[in-house]
Motif scaffolding. Sequence first.
Motif, mmCIF file in Angstrom:
data_model
loop_
_atom_site.group_PDB
_atom_site.id
_atom_site.type_symbol
_atom_site.label_atom_id
_atom_site.label_comp_id
_atom_site.label_asym_id
_atom_site.label_seq_id
_atom_site.Cartn_x
_atom_site.Cartn_y
_atom_site.Cartn_z
ATOM 1 N N UNK A 31 0.835 -1.205 0.000
ATOM 2 C CA UNK A 31 0.000 0.000 0.000
ATOM 3 C C UNK A 31 0.871 1.257 0.000
ATOM 4 N N UNK A 32 1.981 1.234 0.721
ATOM 5 C CA UNK A 32 2.910 2.367 0.728
ATOM 6 C C UNK A 32 3.554 2.512 -0.654
ATOM 7 N N UNK A 33 3.903 1.398 -1.266
ATOM 8 C CA UNK A 33 4.484 1.438 -2.615
ATOM 9 C C UNK A 33 3.510 2.089 -3.592
ATOM 10 N N UNK A 34 2.245 1.699 -3.524
ATOM 11 C CA UNK A 34 1.234 2.282 -4.404
ATOM 12 C C UNK A 34 1.108 3.778 -4.125
ATOM 13 N N UNK A 35 1.033 4.148 -2.846
ATOM 14 C CA UNK A 35 0.929 5.568 -2.475
ATOM 15 C C UNK A 35 2.086 6.368 -3.090
ATOM 16 N N UNK A 36 3.278 5.808 -3.000
ATOM 17 C CA UNK A 36 4.461 6.500 -3.521
ATOM 18 C C UNK A 36 4.426 6.644 -5.041
ATOM 19 N N UNK A 37 3.754 5.730 -5.719
ATOM 20 C CA UNK A 37 3.657 5.792 -7.179
ATOM 21 C C UNK A 37 2.590 6.786 -7.650
ATOM 22 N N UNK A 38 1.702 7.169 -6.773
ATOM 23 C CA UNK A 38 0.668 8.152 -7.125
ATOM 24 C C UNK A 38 1.346 9.516 -7.143
ATOM 25 N N UNK A 39 1.604 10.014 -8.340
ATOM 26 C CA UNK A 39 2.414 11.225 -8.468
ATOM 27 C C UNK A 39 1.772 12.326 -9.307
ATOM 28 N N UNK A 40 0.541 12.121 -9.721
ATOM 29 C CA UNK A 40 -0.119 13.133 -10.543
ATOM 30 C C UNK A 40 0.273 13.076 -12.004
ATOM 31 N N UNK A 41 1.102 12.094 -12.368
ATOM 32 C CA UNK A 41 1.550 11.951 -13.758
ATOM 33 C C UNK A 41 1.278 10.565 -14.323
ATOM 34 N N UNK A 42 1.391 9.537 -13.483
ATOM 35 C CA UNK A 42 1.183 8.163 -13.960
ATOM 36 C C UNK A 42 -0.310 7.871 -14.102
ATOM 37 N N UNK A 43 -0.663 7.212 -15.193
ATOM 38 C CA UNK A 43 -2.024 6.702 -15.335
ATOM 39 C C UNK A 43 -2.161 5.452 -14.472
ATOM 40 N N UNK A 44 -3.392 5.022 -14.268
ATOM 41 C CA UNK A 44 -3.593 3.773 -13.528
ATOM 42 C C UNK A 44 -2.885 2.620 -14.222
ATOM 43 N N UNK A 45 -2.901 2.597 -15.553
ATOM 44 C CA UNK A 45 -2.242 1.514 -16.292
ATOM 45 C C UNK A 45 -0.730 1.562 -16.092
ATOM 46 N N UNK A 46 -0.144 2.746 -16.070
ATOM 47 C CA UNK A 46 1.297 2.870 -15.837
ATOM 48 C C UNK A 46 1.648 2.439 -14.422
ATOM 49 N N UNK A 47 0.781 2.793 -13.478
ATOM 50 C CA UNK A 47 0.973 2.385 -12.091
ATOM 51 C C UNK A 47 0.931 0.853 -11.986
ATOM 52 N N UNK A 48 -0.040 0.244 -12.640
ATOM 53 C CA UNK A 48 -0.169 -1.213 -12.651
ATOM 54 C C UNK A 48 1.061 -1.858 -13.281
ATOM 55 N N UNK A 49 1.530 -1.320 -14.386
ATOM 56 C CA UNK A 49 2.711 -1.881 -15.055
ATOM 57 C C UNK A 49 3.931 -1.819 -14.138
ATOM 58 N N UNK A 50 4.092 -0.716 -13.426
ATOM 59 C CA UNK A 50 5.204 -0.564 -12.486
ATOM 60 C C UNK A 50 5.115 -1.611 -11.375
ATOM 61 N N UNK A 51 3.914 -1.813 -10.855
ATOM 62 C CA UNK A 51 3.723 -2.787 -9.775
ATOM 63 C C UNK A 51 3.932 -4.215 -10.256
ATOM 64 N N UNK A 52 3.521 -4.486 -11.486
ATOM 65 C CA UNK A 52 3.724 -5.826 -12.034
ATOM 66 C C UNK A 52 5.203 -6.152 -12.168
ATOM 67 N N UNK A 53 6.015 -5.129 -12.374
ATOM 68 C CA UNK A 53 7.470 -5.339 -12.439
ATOM 69 C C UNK A 53 8.036 -5.652 -11.053
ATOM 70 N N UNK A 54 7.407 -5.103 -10.021
ATOM 71 C CA UNK A 54 7.911 -5.259 -8.649
ATOM 72 C C UNK A 54 7.378 -6.503 -7.949
#
Length: 93
Positions: free
Chosen positions: A37-60
Motif C-alpha cells: 500500500x505504501x508502494x502504491x501511495x508512492x507511485x501516485x504522483x499526478x503523472x502516472x495513469x492507472x495503467x502505468x501504475x499497474x505496469x510498475x507494480x507488475x514489475x515489482x
Amino acid sequence: MIWRHSNCVAKVRTESANRLAVLHLDANQPVVLEGTAVTIWDLIDGERTEQALLAELECCFEDQTAQMQSQIEAFLANLAAQHLIEPAHATNQ
C-alpha cells in the motif's frame, strides 16, 4: 485516470518507510498504509495513469492470482472515497 495526493492530507512515515499514516484534514482517524500500500501511495504522483501504475507494480510484484488490477482499482477507489487522492486535473475547493 491519473491520480494525485490531495493537498488536504497530512503524512507521517516511519523511519523504515514500510508504514505511512495519512490523514485528510477533515477526517477524525488516520489511515495507516503498510507494505505494498505504501508502494502504491508512492507511485501516485499526478503523472502516472492507472495503467502505468499497474505496469510498475507488475514489475515489482508477482501477480500469482491475476487479480492485481482489480485489487489496485479497489484500493485507489478506497483512497479516493476517503478524499486522500483525487483526479490530477481536479482543483481544490
